[in-house]
Design a protein around this motif. Sequence first.
Motif, PDB file in Angstrom:
ATOM      1  N   UNK A   1      30.050  49.536  33.596  1.00  0.00           N
ATOM      2  CA  UNK A   1      30.058  48.630  34.707  1.00  0.00           C
ATOM      3  C   UNK A   1      31.044  49.339  35.946  1.00  0.00           C
ATOM      4  N   UNK A   2      31.990  50.064  35.810  1.00  0.00           N
ATOM      5  CA  UNK A   2      32.449  50.587  36.966  1.00  0.00           C
ATOM      6  C   UNK A   2      31.683  51.600  37.700  1.00  0.00           C
TER       7      UNK A   2
ATOM      8  N   UNK B   1      34.713  43.014  28.807  1.00  0.00           N
ATOM      9  CA  UNK B   1      35.715  44.240  29.220  1.00  0.00           C
ATOM     10  C   UNK B   1      35.344  45.366  28.348  1.00  0.00           C
TER      11      UNK B   1
ATOM     12  N   UNK C   1      29.250  49.701  39.673  1.00  0.00           N
ATOM     13  CA  UNK C   1      29.682  49.084  40.692  1.00  0.00           C
ATOM     14  C   UNK C   1      30.431  50.104  41.840  1.00  0.00           C
TER      15      UNK C   1
ATOM     16  N   UNK D   1      33.960  49.705  42.014  1.00  0.00           N
ATOM     17  CA  UNK D   1      34.300  48.560  42.770  1.00  0.00           C
ATOM     18  C   UNK D   1      33.706  48.498  44.142  1.00  0.00           C
TER      19      UNK D   1
ATOM     20  N   UNK E   1      35.006  41.106  39.020  1.00  0.00           N
ATOM     21  CA  UNK E   1      34.205  42.455  38.785  1.00  0.00           C
ATOM     22  C   UNK E   1      35.063  43.255  37.639  1.00  0.00           C
ATOM     23  N   UNK E   2      34.278  44.507  37.244  1.00  0.00           N
ATOM     24  CA  UNK E   2      35.110  45.258  35.986  1.00  0.00           C
ATOM     25  C   UNK E   2      36.558  45.354  36.261  1.00  0.00           C
ATOM     26  N   UNK E   3      36.787  45.718  37.442  1.00  0.00           N
ATOM     27  CA  UNK E   3      38.238  46.142  37.701  1.00  0.00           C
ATOM     28  C   UNK E   3      39.222  45.102  37.461  1.00  0.00           C
TER      29      UNK E   3
ATOM     30  N   UNK F   1      33.328  48.258  30.385  1.00  0.00           N
ATOM     31  CA  UNK F   1      34.210  48.309  31.583  1.00  0.00           C
ATOM     32  C   UNK F   1      33.484  49.738  32.295  1.00  0.00           C
TER      33      UNK F   1
ATOM     34  N   UNK G   1      41.491  35.369  26.993  1.00  0.00           N
ATOM     35  CA  UNK G   1      40.412  35.578  27.811  1.00  0.00           C
ATOM     36  C   UNK G   1      39.032  34.745  26.949  1.00  0.00           C
TER      37      UNK G   1
ATOM     38  N   UNK H   1      38.587  42.009  35.693  1.00  0.00           N
ATOM     39  CA  UNK H   1      38.764  41.785  34.175  1.00  0.00           C
ATOM     40  C   UNK H   1      39.491  42.971  33.654  1.00  0.00           C
ATOM     41  N   UNK H   2      39.408  44.295  33.968  1.00  0.00           N
ATOM     42  CA  UNK H   2      40.457  45.151  33.084  1.00  0.00           C
ATOM     43  C   UNK H   2      41.723  44.800  33.518  1.00  0.00           C
TER      44      UNK H   2
ATOM     45  N   UNK I   1      34.213  37.187  27.867  1.00  0.00           N
ATOM     46  CA  UNK I   1      34.964  38.118  28.618  1.00  0.00           C
ATOM     47  C   UNK I   1      35.321  39.392  27.750  1.00  0.00           C
TER      48      UNK I   1
ATOM     49  N   UNK J   1      24.857  46.926  41.238  1.00  0.00           N
ATOM     50  CA  UNK J   1      25.735  46.103  40.224  1.00  0.00           C
ATOM     51  C   UNK J   1      25.463  44.845  39.870  1.00  0.00           C
TER      52      UNK J   1
END
Lengths: 444, 282
Positions: free
Chosen positions: B119-120, B113, B123, B126, A297-299, B116, B105, A301-302, B109, B136
């Motif tokens: 996408x956050x 990133x 989701x 998360x 998930x994005x987190x 981010x 990475x 990957x971050x 990837x 998501x």
Amino acid sequence: MQARQKDSLLVASVKDSLGAAVITFALACVMIGLRVDVASGRGAELFLEHRWLAVAVAVLVVFAGRLAMNIFFWKREDPPSLNLSGLMPKGGLGAGSSNIIKYGLLGLAVVLPFVLMFWLGARGSRQYIDLAILVLTYVMLGWGLNIVVGLAGLLDLGYVAFYAVGAYSYALLAHYFGFSFWLCLPLAGILAAFWGIILGFPVLRLRGDYLAIVTLAFGEIIRVVLLNWYQFTGGPDGLSGIPRPSFFGLEFTRGEGGFASFFGLDYSSIHRIIFLYYLIFAMALFTNFVTMRLRRMPIGRAWEALREDEIACRALGINTTNTKLTAFALGAMFAGFAGSFFATRQGFISPESFTFLESAIILAIVVLGGLGSQIGVVIAAIVMIGGFEFFREFEEYRMLVFGMIMVVIMVWKPRGLISSRTPSVALSRNAKGISADLVQEGHG
Amino acid sequence: MSTWDNNPVLKVEHLTMRFGGLTAINDLSFNIGRGDITALIGPNGAGKTTVFNCITGFYKPTEGRLVMNRSNGEKHLLERMADFKITADAKVARTFQNIRLFGGMTILENLMVAQHNPLMVASNWTIGGLLGLGGYKKSNVDAIETAKYWLERIDLIDRADAPAADLSYGDQRRLEIARAMCTGPELLCLDEPAAGLNPKESLELNNLLQYIRKEHDTSVVLIEHDMSVVMEISDHVVVLDYGVKISDGSPEFVKNDPHVIAAYLGVEDDEVDQVEEEVGIA
Ligand SMILES: Nc1ncnc2c1ncn2[C@@H]1O[C@H](COP(=O)(O)OP(=O)(O)O)[C@@H](O)[C@H]1O
Ligand SMILES: [Mg+2]
């Protein structure tokens, strides 16, 4: 050319070793060769004893040792440490064999208590199931810490503090309010995460060594508070009589209404042990499941991006403080879960169980397993915790052996046992793992 | 009045940056026109990277204002914003003089990133994504599509799953630009994107920049040493020397500006011929 080089290697080594031997001789003459003693026979008179043999031994040992090190390690262009790592498969295990190990271990873990019971009987297997519970606890802790150290690259030396928070949360909530284990399990995780955020907020501005030192200090502070707040935590006496967990309301007790009588089994204390085994097994699997999902998930990957390059993360609009805090809090939460499990299993906790050594062991498991590798943590936990227990008889030498193993593994596989990173997202089906040589370890 | 003064995407006003006793930028004002490719040039140590660091929030300017005008009408005062907010909210993205990719990475990837923040949100920070809520999944697929789009632009689609550290220098440069573009910027700051590239890679870079200008609402400001590149692709050139602006105008204007010639000739005696040739007065 070849011969000349060999020659010079030998000559240089002998010269160097002779020098060391001379220095040893000079030092040993005084420090080892002369010994002042009180002669008992002659009226407590001092007398001087010469121990030339001991001096000779010391000089010889230094000479031979240094010569060996020179020839095999220091003066060589291809030290065996390099050759050793060359013997291992490159880029870690292939996807296939790694999968076999993974599912093999999983299957083994599922059937383990029954195999042991069948093989050794209830009495004989208890000790081994207990050991397996211990290993699984460390696997869970290792997986939790892996989020912080392996993924986010934040070196946390005080991880055991959150384990302690979890354990004491449950023990205290049960002690003062009579809460049950199942209610306290999530609470312990939440409280530990909360403490993770509180401690993380000031600390996560620091990087690298500074972060390590401050987390270490925080770990100790929590332990010292637990130790000294006598009225509340019982101080060094600890807390005892912590309630055992129930199985959907069924207690593991003898007689009516207990687990055994409900299922029509003969009562045996092993039932509870097996239950605890599956409980920690499920908790560890949950930790793994969440971590693996978060990685995609994005987190997640971050976190990994943060480990690779924090400045680039900020240039991409990632709030690095929050990202670090989530990693810290999540790692703390899993430690909190594990802590409350520890409390209910032991029935007694005291600050002694949460010393720095615990943090060091958990960190060693993560590092030896290979930073960021989930299966590596399992292998390292089995080897280390299992090894500790099997060599219990050699109490004094355990730490020595532990240190030696660490050194050997770090020379052999500096990036840990499983040193390849699986991409979190891929276009092609057969994307290869990334060799650990390319992966950064993070700077704090 | 020139086009970049009519509708600037970024106004730099009286920017000053001091490091202790050293004044790296001194009362610098210029505009970056919307849709332009603006070149920031000047000898080594002139303060070009420092200007970028001020724009992107890595340094807090000692004095001055940086006004970002987004195409939706929002105004952002960059000097007051945290660095990550500048990318997230003011939509300014950057690359670095020394490439900063996530080497361990994969290329894909790296581009994920960069996406981010959206996408956050998709989701639900998360939680929704963890529970497998629908929104998501779709955003994730969209993000991969965006990444693929840029991978095709920079010709790296076949190597999407290779670690970024394995790429050649030129590919890394272009990947860093693609990564910055994945944040959906309105202003893209490129710090010496052509440094160290061979002629072929340099050409590919030019094409990429032209493409970005043509197909996206992204204004570009770049630091560049290679005069031929500057003259070819930029609409507007700003020249810095010792932290002071010495010239500002069209490439034609700057090329013939005596201040610029003097500054460039004044750099180093043995570079005179080379510089003369570069500036085109030899
Ligand atoms: N963080 C810093 N601390 C002190 N001095 C700096 C810092 N960053 C840049 N400088 C100084 O500012 C001046 C301009 O540097 P820079 O912006 O990197 O030049 P360039 O135009 O070559 O990119 C140089 O003299 C440099 O030493
Ligand atoms: Mg620079």
